[in-house]
Motif scaffolding. Structure first.
Motif, PDB file in Angstrom:
ATOM      1  N   ILE A 116       0.834  -1.203   0.000  1.00 42.53           N
ATOM      2  CA  ILE A 116       0.000   0.000   0.000  1.00 42.53           C
ATOM      3  C   ILE A 116       0.869   1.253   0.000  1.00 42.53           C
ATOM      4  CG2 ILE A 116      -1.705   1.333   1.303  1.00 42.53           C
ATOM      5  CD1 ILE A 116      -2.840  -1.326   2.330  1.00 42.53           C
ATOM      6  N   THR A 117       1.953   1.231   0.788  1.00 36.53           N
ATOM      7  CA  THR A 117       2.782   2.439   0.914  1.00 36.53           C
ATOM      8  C   THR A 117       3.729   2.628  -0.273  1.00 36.53           C
ATOM      9  OG1 THR A 117       4.418   1.191   2.223  1.00 36.53           O
ATOM     10  CG2 THR A 117       2.719   2.397   3.438  1.00 36.53           C
ATOM     11  N   GLU A 118       3.887   1.591  -1.105  1.00 36.90           N
ATOM     12  CA  GLU A 118       4.795   1.703  -2.251  1.00 36.90           C
ATOM     13  C   GLU A 118       4.422   2.868  -3.157  1.00 36.90           C
ATOM     14  OE1 GLU A 118       6.914  -1.513  -5.208  1.00 36.90           O
ATOM     15  OE2 GLU A 118       4.764  -1.697  -4.880  1.00 36.90           O
ATOM     16  N   GLY A 119       3.121   2.974  -3.486  1.00 38.54           N
ATOM     17  CA  GLY A 119       2.666   4.074  -4.332  1.00 38.54           C
ATOM     18  C   GLY A 119       2.815   5.427  -3.658  1.00 38.54           C
ATOM     19  N   ARG A 125       5.984  10.966  -2.185  1.00 38.62           N
ATOM     20  CA  ARG A 125       7.184  11.130  -1.361  1.00 38.62           C
ATOM     21  C   ARG A 125       6.868  11.055   0.132  1.00 38.62           C
ATOM     22  NH1 ARG A 125       8.848  10.280  -5.805  1.00 38.62           N
ATOM     23  NH2 ARG A 125      10.222  11.589  -7.057  1.00 38.62           N
ATOM     24  N   ILE A 126       5.879  10.221   0.486  1.00 34.93           N
ATOM     25  CA  ILE A 126       5.525  10.009   1.890  1.00 34.93           C
ATOM     26  C   ILE A 126       6.233   8.762   2.390  1.00 34.93           C
ATOM     27  CG2 ILE A 126       3.647   9.578   3.531  1.00 34.93           C
ATOM     28  CD1 ILE A 126       1.761  10.961   1.624  1.00 34.93           C
ATOM     29  N   ASN A 132       2.702   4.800   6.887  1.00 37.96           N
ATOM     30  CA  ASN A 132       1.989   3.742   7.618  1.00 37.96           C
ATOM     31  C   ASN A 132       0.636   4.222   8.126  1.00 37.96           C
ATOM     32  OD1 ASN A 132       3.934   1.745   7.272  1.00 37.96           O
ATOM     33  ND2 ASN A 132       5.107   2.414   9.052  1.00 37.96           N
ATOM     34  N   LYS A 133       0.601   5.473   8.562  1.00 37.88           N
ATOM     35  CA  LYS A 133      -0.667   6.038   9.039  1.00 37.88           C
ATOM     36  C   LYS A 133      -1.691   6.083   7.901  1.00 37.88           C
ATOM     37  CE  LYS A 133      -2.685  10.151  11.186  1.00 37.88           C
ATOM     38  NZ  LYS A 133      -2.463  11.555  11.604  1.00 37.88           N
ATOM     39  N   ARG A 134      -1.235   6.495   6.725  1.00 36.63           N
ATOM     40  CA  ARG A 134      -2.119   6.553   5.554  1.00 36.63           C
ATOM     41  C   ARG A 134      -2.577   5.143   5.162  1.00 36.63           C
ATOM     42  NH1 ARG A 134      -6.186   8.329   2.645  1.00 36.63           N
ATOM     43  NH2 ARG A 134      -5.860   8.264   0.389  1.00 36.63           N
ATOM     44  N   ALA A 135      -1.689   4.155   5.261  1.00 31.07           N
ATOM     45  CA  ALA A 135      -2.045   2.768   4.941  1.00 31.07           C
ATOM     46  C   ALA A 135      -3.128   2.265   5.890  1.00 31.07           C
ATOM     47  CB  ALA A 135      -0.811   1.876   5.011  1.00 31.07           C
ATOM     48  N   GLU A 148      -4.116  -2.739  12.131  1.00 24.65           N
ATOM     49  CA  GLU A 148      -2.762  -2.711  12.711  1.00 24.65           C
ATOM     50  C   GLU A 148      -2.057  -4.052  12.550  1.00 24.65           C
ATOM     51  OE1 GLU A 148      -5.492  -1.804  14.297  1.00 24.65           O
ATOM     52  OE2 GLU A 148      -5.279   0.369  14.575  1.00 24.65           O
ATOM     53  N   SER A 149      -2.805  -5.151  12.649  1.00 25.80           N
ATOM     54  CA  SER A 149      -2.188  -6.469  12.450  1.00 25.80           C
ATOM     55  C   SER A 149      -2.186  -6.873  10.979  1.00 25.80           C
ATOM     56  CB  SER A 149      -2.909  -7.526  13.289  1.00 25.80           C
ATOM     57  OG  SER A 149      -4.282  -7.606  12.929  1.00 25.80           O
ATOM     58  N   ARG A 150      -3.238  -6.493  10.240  1.00 24.64           N
ATOM     59  CA  ARG A 150      -3.312  -6.871   8.820  1.00 24.64           C
ATOM     60  C   ARG A 150      -2.177  -6.255   8.007  1.00 24.64           C
ATOM     61  NH1 ARG A 150      -6.503 -11.161   9.374  1.00 24.64           N
ATOM     62  NH2 ARG A 150      -8.604 -10.655  10.083  1.00 24.64           N
ATOM     63  N   ILE A 151      -1.747  -5.086   8.419  1.00 29.36           N
ATOM     64  CA  ILE A 151      -0.732  -4.365   7.653  1.00 29.36           C
ATOM     65  C   ILE A 151       0.599  -5.115   7.628  1.00 29.36           C
ATOM     66  CG2 ILE A 151       0.357  -2.921   9.457  1.00 29.36           C
ATOM     67  CD1 ILE A 151      -0.102  -0.520   7.636  1.00 29.36           C
ATOM     68  N   LEU A 152       0.786  -6.014   8.610  1.00 26.11           N
ATOM     69  CA  LEU A 152       2.028  -6.790   8.712  1.00 26.11           C
ATOM     70  C   LEU A 152       1.914  -8.170   8.067  1.00 26.11           C
ATOM     71  CD1 LEU A 152       2.836  -5.961  12.449  1.00 26.11           C
ATOM     72  CD2 LEU A 152       3.795  -4.867  10.410  1.00 26.11           C
ATOM     73  N   GLN A 153       0.717  -8.494   7.557  1.00 24.34           N
ATOM     74  CA  GLN A 153       0.503  -9.822   6.979  1.00 24.34           C
ATOM     75  C   GLN A 153       0.825  -9.848   5.486  1.00 24.34           C
ATOM     76  OE1 GLN A 153      -3.651 -10.478   8.413  1.00 24.34           O
ATOM     77  NE2 GLN A 153      -2.805 -12.215   9.540  1.00 24.34           N
ATOM     78  N   TYR A 154       0.973 -11.077   4.986  1.00 22.55           N
ATOM     79  CA  TYR A 154       1.236 -11.296   3.562  1.00 22.55           C
ATOM     80  C   TYR A 154      -0.075 -11.703   2.875  1.00 22.55           C
ATOM     81  CZ  TYR A 154       6.194 -11.115   4.652  1.00 22.55           C
ATOM     82  OH  TYR A 154       7.446 -10.698   5.062  1.00 22.55           O
ATOM     83  N   PRO A 155      -0.167 -11.521   1.553  1.00 16.44           N
ATOM     84  CA  PRO A 155      -1.429 -11.823   0.861  1.00 16.44           C
ATOM     85  C   PRO A 155      -1.990 -13.217   1.117  1.00 16.44           C
ATOM     86  CG  PRO A 155       0.021 -10.602  -0.599  1.00 16.44           C
ATOM     87  CD  PRO A 155       0.816 -10.898   0.650  1.00 16.44           C
TER      88      PRO A 155
END
Length: 342
Positions: A116-119, A125-126, A132-135, A148-155
């Motif tokens: 999500i943060t890649e784009g 330039r964030i 992470n907050k935006r994600a 908060e936990s989903r953001i650390l998971q893999y597809p």
């Protein structure tokens, strides 16, 4: 200031193969207004996905090539003239895409948060905590619990519905003006489909992004779209508002599509009537109307000349010789909303 965000004019796209030229898109034209949801429908192979991918310049070149036509985005950006580097700045920031199968579209080696943060890192330039907050905001927006936990998971750790929500979050990350959804509910079960449709409706209202939804599911069209384009053999055969196309269809192919869906207001759902035959070979498209070989109302002129679009209302038009003043009168086999006569 124009309220049109996208204007496609006479777009022709071919694929060069060892067997010859496949004429995948053969003169498609349409406009998309700001904040509008437009559906493109038709059988597999009719050119709807190629049209969508060409708008974002995602078809590999070669074998694909844009033979002619114009794709004007946001008033003055001619997409067909941009370099690959220029398109990289537009994809993700100005245009977003939701693909059909999130499992093959998401990177299995990266966490959901990083994808999500890649784009955001590339286009806005964030970095760091702000990204992470935006994600987290985006995961909340698309209805994923415990972000908060989903953001650390893999597809692979997420369900199909969650993966599709992540895809939507990625496409929305940079607040694009145009969102293209290529059959976003096909790989999902019926309950999750309804949730994703409901989510996309809410997002279109909240973000005011213009949406093109590619689908063969007329139920999705009725639920989401304001206008609809019916494609066949690489061409637009009918277009109009959803009410006009559903309640006053004018092309025999549209009649066939409407007759082939089940109805809840008929005992037992009524009989489903398939469209006989198969679509034409786009290596050598017929010189007349491409639907003529499958059309029970075809006349000699249909086999010899391709009909122009007949304008029926400000938004509604269809390309069919039956609309010519000299054509015989035909009672269409579907009533309002797709119900069969008889």
């Amino acid at each position: 200031m124009s309220d049109t965000i996208l204007s496609v004019k006479d777009l022709k796209v071919s694929f060069d193969t060892y067997a010859g030229e496949v004429q995948a898109v053969r003169g498609v034209s349409f406009d998309l207004k700001k904040g509008e949801v437009l559906a493109i429908v038709g059988e597999s192979g009719c050119g709807k996905s190629v049209t969508a991918q060409t708008i974002m310049r995602l078809t590999p070149t070669p074998p694909s090539r844009i033979k002619s036509g114009s794709i004007l985005f946001d008033g003055d950006i001619e997409i067909t003239k941009l370099s690959d580097r220029q398109m990289e700045h537009i994809r993700g920031s100005e245009m977003g895409m939701i693909f059909q199968d999130p499992m093959t579209s998401l990177n299995p080696t990266m966490t959901v948060g990083k994808q999500i943060t890649e784009g955001l890192r590339k286009h806005q330039r964030i970095t760091g905590d702000a990204a992470n907050k935006r994600a987290l905001e985006l995961l909340n927006l698309v209805g994923i619990s415990n972000p908060e936990s989903r953001i650390l998971q893999y597809p692979h750790e997420l369900s199909g519905g969650m993966r599709q929500r992540v895809m939507i979050a990625i496409s929305l990350a940079c607040n694009p003006k145009l969102l293209i959804a290529d059959e976003p509910t096909t790989a999902l079960d019926v309950t999750i489909q309804a949730q994703i449709i409901d989510l996309m409706k809410k997002l279109s209202e909240q973000t005011q992004a213009s949406i093109i939804i590619i689908t063969h599911d007329l139920g999705v069209v009725a639920e989401m779209a304001q206008r609809v384009i019916v494609m066949y053999a690489g061409k637009v055969v009918e277009q109009g508002t959803v009410d006009e196309v559903f309640y006053n269809p004018q092309h025999p192919y549209t009649w066939g599509l409407l007759r082939s869906i089940p109805r809840l207001d008929e005992m037992g759902g009524g009989d489903l009537v398939p469209i006989p035959g198969t679509p034409p070979d786009l290596f050598a498209p017929p010189k007349g109307c491409a639907f003529a070989a499958r059309c029970p109302y075809a006349m000699q002129v249909c086999l010899e000349e391709d009909p122009d679009h007949t304008k029926l209302t400000a938004d509604h038009s269809a390309a069919c010789w039956l609309l010519h003043p000299d054509a015989p009168k035909v009672e269409r086999p579907v009533e309002a909303g797709g119900r069969k006569h008889g």
